[in-house]
Design an enzyme around this catalytic site. Sequence first.
Site, PDB file in Angstrom:
ATOM      1  N   HIS A   1       0.850  -1.185   0.000  1.00  0.00           N
ATOM      2  CA  HIS A   1       0.000   0.000   0.000  1.00  0.00           C
ATOM      3  C   HIS A   1       0.888   1.238   0.000  1.00  0.00           C
ATOM      4  CE1 HIS A   1      -3.353   2.582   0.900  1.00  0.00           C
ATOM      5  NE2 HIS A   1      -2.804   2.981   2.033  1.00  0.00           N
TER       6      HIS A   1
ATOM      7  N   GLY B   1      -4.564   7.964   4.896  1.00  0.00           N
ATOM      8  CA  GLY B   1      -4.959   9.324   5.239  1.00  0.00           C
ATOM      9  C   GLY B   1      -3.813  10.228   5.632  1.00  0.00           C
TER      10      GLY B   1
ATOM     11  N   GLY C   1      -1.455  11.257   3.674  1.00  0.00           N
ATOM     12  CA  GLY C   1      -1.196  12.218   2.598  1.00  0.00           C
ATOM     13  C   GLY C   1      -0.242  11.731   1.520  1.00  0.00           C
ATOM     14  N   LYS C   2      -0.165  10.428   1.322  1.00  0.00           N
ATOM     15  CA  LYS C   2       0.734   9.873   0.298  1.00  0.00           C
ATOM     16  C   LYS C   2       0.327  10.316  -1.105  1.00  0.00           C
ATOM     17  CE  LYS C   2      -0.307   5.696   1.615  1.00  0.00           C
ATOM     18  NZ  LYS C   2      -1.101   5.962   2.820  1.00  0.00           N
ATOM     19  N   SER C   3      -0.972  10.187  -1.384  1.00  0.00           N
ATOM     20  CA  SER C   3      -1.456  10.548  -2.720  1.00  0.00           C
ATOM     21  C   SER C   3      -1.273  12.040  -2.980  1.00  0.00           C
ATOM     22  CB  SER C   3      -2.932  10.181  -2.868  1.00  0.00           C
ATOM     23  OG  SER C   3      -3.102   8.799  -2.698  1.00  0.00           O
TER      24      SER C   3
ATOM     25  N   ASP D   1      -1.684   3.731  -4.500  1.00  0.00           N
ATOM     26  CA  ASP D   1      -2.512   2.867  -3.658  1.00  0.00           C
ATOM     27  C   ASP D   1      -2.059   1.419  -3.610  1.00  0.00           C
ATOM     28  OD1 ASP D   1      -4.839   2.494  -1.954  1.00  0.00           O
ATOM     29  OD2 ASP D   1      -5.435   4.356  -2.897  1.00  0.00           O
TER      30      ASP D   1
ATOM     31  N   GLU E   1      -7.021   8.312  -5.984  1.00  0.00           N
ATOM     32  CA  GLU E   1      -8.088   8.929  -5.198  1.00  0.00           C
ATOM     33  C   GLU E   1      -7.522  10.043  -4.344  1.00  0.00           C
ATOM     34  OE1 GLU E   1     -10.995   8.593  -1.439  1.00  0.00           O
ATOM     35  OE2 GLU E   1      -9.157   7.444  -1.561  1.00  0.00           O
TER      36      GLU E   1
ATOM     37  N   ARG F   1      19.611  12.305  12.171  1.00  0.00           N
ATOM     38  CA  ARG F   1      20.025  13.705  12.146  1.00  0.00           C
ATOM     39  C   ARG F   1      21.253  13.898  11.273  1.00  0.00           C
ATOM     40  NH1 ARG F   1      17.129  16.682  15.949  1.00  0.00           N
ATOM     41  NH2 ARG F   1      18.046  18.395  14.803  1.00  0.00           N
TER      42      ARG F   1
END
Lengths: 338, 88
Positions: free
Chosen positions: A153, A171, A173-175, A192, A217, A258
């Site tokens: 995914h 949700g 925010g990958k797309s 997706d 989507e 870092r």
Amino acid sequence: MIIIDKNAISRTASIDVKFFYNNAKSRFKLTLHSDETGFSREIKDQNVHRPGLALAGFVELFSYERVQIFGNTEITYLKNLSVEKRLKSLHKIFEFNIPCIILTDGNQPFPEMVDLAIKQHVPLFSSPLLTTKLTYLISDFLDDQFAPRASIHGSFVDVYGVGILFIGKSGVGKSEVALDLIERGHRLVGDDVIILTKKGEGILIGAGTSLVKHFMEIRGLGILDIQKMFGVRAIRQQKRLEVICELEVWSDGSTYTRTGLDETLEKILDVEIPYVKLPIIPGKNITVISEVIALHYLLKHNGYDAAEVFKNRLERAILNKSKENSERGVNYFEHDFE
Amino acid sequence: MIESRVKIVNKAGLHTRPAATIVKLASKYKSEFFISKDGLHINGKSIIGVMTLAAEMGSELLLTFEGIDEQQMNDEISGYIRGGFDEL
């Protein structure tokens, strides 16, 4: 850390000759000499076999389950036999459940061989390609078909030629990051559901699924067609996976690298891929950081590792016990008031 | 973690409307939710993912739930699929 679920890994157990022929006929210039009745026969092995010894009568250890390649050796041997002996010799091979036979180097089948193939429902092909070349091409094709695959995914984007796979919770925010990158001229491989295929040793190739391709989507908008919207420049069909980037909402508990001296690797299908975890915080532009990840990867690939170079500078400064390290970077601003 | 095996009982299979409903139901919960079928392993909170399954009537799905509200989530979603997407 990501985990590839055991249910996400699959491997094709067999392909039928029909699938092989449809995909291979133009690639390998195959001509069918028998009919299609044997097209349901299954190929279960990525290797091919030259049945020279089996033709001569030695059928112990005969790798019959492989695609059978008749090269010049086999054909010349058969040519030197009488028709009767030739049939006998071929019969021995046709007794086994072989998937199909391919004649190479422009060799044409003997009429009695074609009759036998039709009678026994064994697909018989010929190809003008040389034996060594055809063997290599077929092995590569079958290797790909039987390679282990994993579905994952995420969003997969080619950024400056570097394949970056964005993963993270639904949700996060990958797309949206993918869309932002496309808008900046990078190319979407898939969104997706990404299928990763192991190619050779140490290489993973990713592609979207045949159903979804370049649809995406975006929450609040619904389903979008990226190719229709941005054109062919915004997409690509497949890409080598080079960096995995996990997006997560920033939390106090997580630690992030870092210095970048220790590269984190994530194992997928036994292939180690550089892995970066990015915290999402307000005011942070993930798209720009993604581009920097790609450029950083390219620099490293070309032999320049900023963290390593900086480390060496520091070590040299300590060694020299120089007091100038905390000094201004420019010794004298000579008449420069800009 | 809870695993459930469910069968698609609708003639039309898992088409767009029930796929959207599954995603909507899943989004109410905090737990992670994945669906596996034929080597595909997709996130049940993603509409494209659920539709990618192209699950026809009679096909079997493996649902996995993991998180604080996994039990309620399993009850509602497995129930919705087994019940034929309220279409029967």
